[in-house]
Scaffold this motif. Structure first.
Motif: not given
Length: 217
Positions: A157-180
């Motif tokens: 809901e903060l704007g991420s599209t990859s969070i549902n695929n984030l797995g064990f020891r994956d590397n991930w960075v994200f910048c979103g916003g509340k109310g986006i």
């Protein structure tokens, strides 16, 4: 005696000329170097060290995930390093920095252990974020094991599209916003894959930079 004296004179003259030549060469080199330094133009430096300046009413940011379980993530906004190993405010799991969407002011920084910790405090933290807040996240070591469906939904809901695929020891960075209202364009994700990992058991560091639009009333 006269021949010996003449020979000494020739040697002395030769040494003088050689010394003079060496001095002039060194002086020319130094002059060239000084002139080069005088007229050389240093490339411009932009906030957080990003590659180009942000337009007006945008906040510059740059961030990186952790490197294996050795080097922590780093989050910088408007030339202000909010989280890093040097600041000693990062930890295993998901590291989060909150920024005021209107002013660019840092509001809060926290990390949540998603390997040995409990997801409940993370969920409560996500629910408490106010509308208009910029949210920056970066993983370190493992950021996914304890993530459940509710936590992933709140991050989506903060704007991420990859969070549902984030797995064990994956590397991930994200910048979103509340109310986006749309999906965020600021997200990078590298899967943990033993065939392609840069480090033993972990993928390479993932980095990201950009310009976040300032929230308008």
């Amino acid at each position: 005696m006269r021949v010996a004296g003449a020979a000494k004179l020739v040697v002395a003259v030769a040494i003088f000329l050689l010394t003079f030549y060496v001095i002039t060469q060194v002086f020319e080199i130094k002059m060239d170097a000084n002139l080069g330094n005088l007229f050389a133009t240093k490339p411009p430096r932009y906030k957080c060290g990003i590659s180009k300046a942000c337009p007006e009413k945008h906040f510059a940011f740059k961030m990186a995930s952790g490197a294996a379980n050795v080097v922590g993530p780093k989050i910088c906004v408007e030339d202000n390093v909010l989280m890093s190993g040097v600041k000693n405010n990062v930890g295993r799991g998901i590291n989060v920095a909150l920024v005021n969407g209107k002013t660019g002011e840092a509001l809060n920084t926290k990390y949540f252990d998603m390997w040995g910790g409990d997801v409940a405090p993370f969920i409560e933290f996500l629910k408490s974020i106010q509308d208009g807040t910029i949210v920056l996240m970066g993983t370190y070591d493992d950021g996914a094991t304890k993530l459940n469906e509710e936590a992933r939904k709140l991050i989506a809901e903060l704007g991420s599209t990859s969070i549902n695929n984030l797995g064990f020891r994956d590397n991930w960075v994200f910048c979103g916003g509340k109310g986006i209202k749309t999906k965020s364009p600021f997200e990078q994700h590298i899967k943990n894959n033993k065939d392609t990992n840069k480090y033993e058991g972990w993928p390479e560091v993932v980095e990201m930079e950009g310009c976040i639009p300032q929230k308008q009333d």
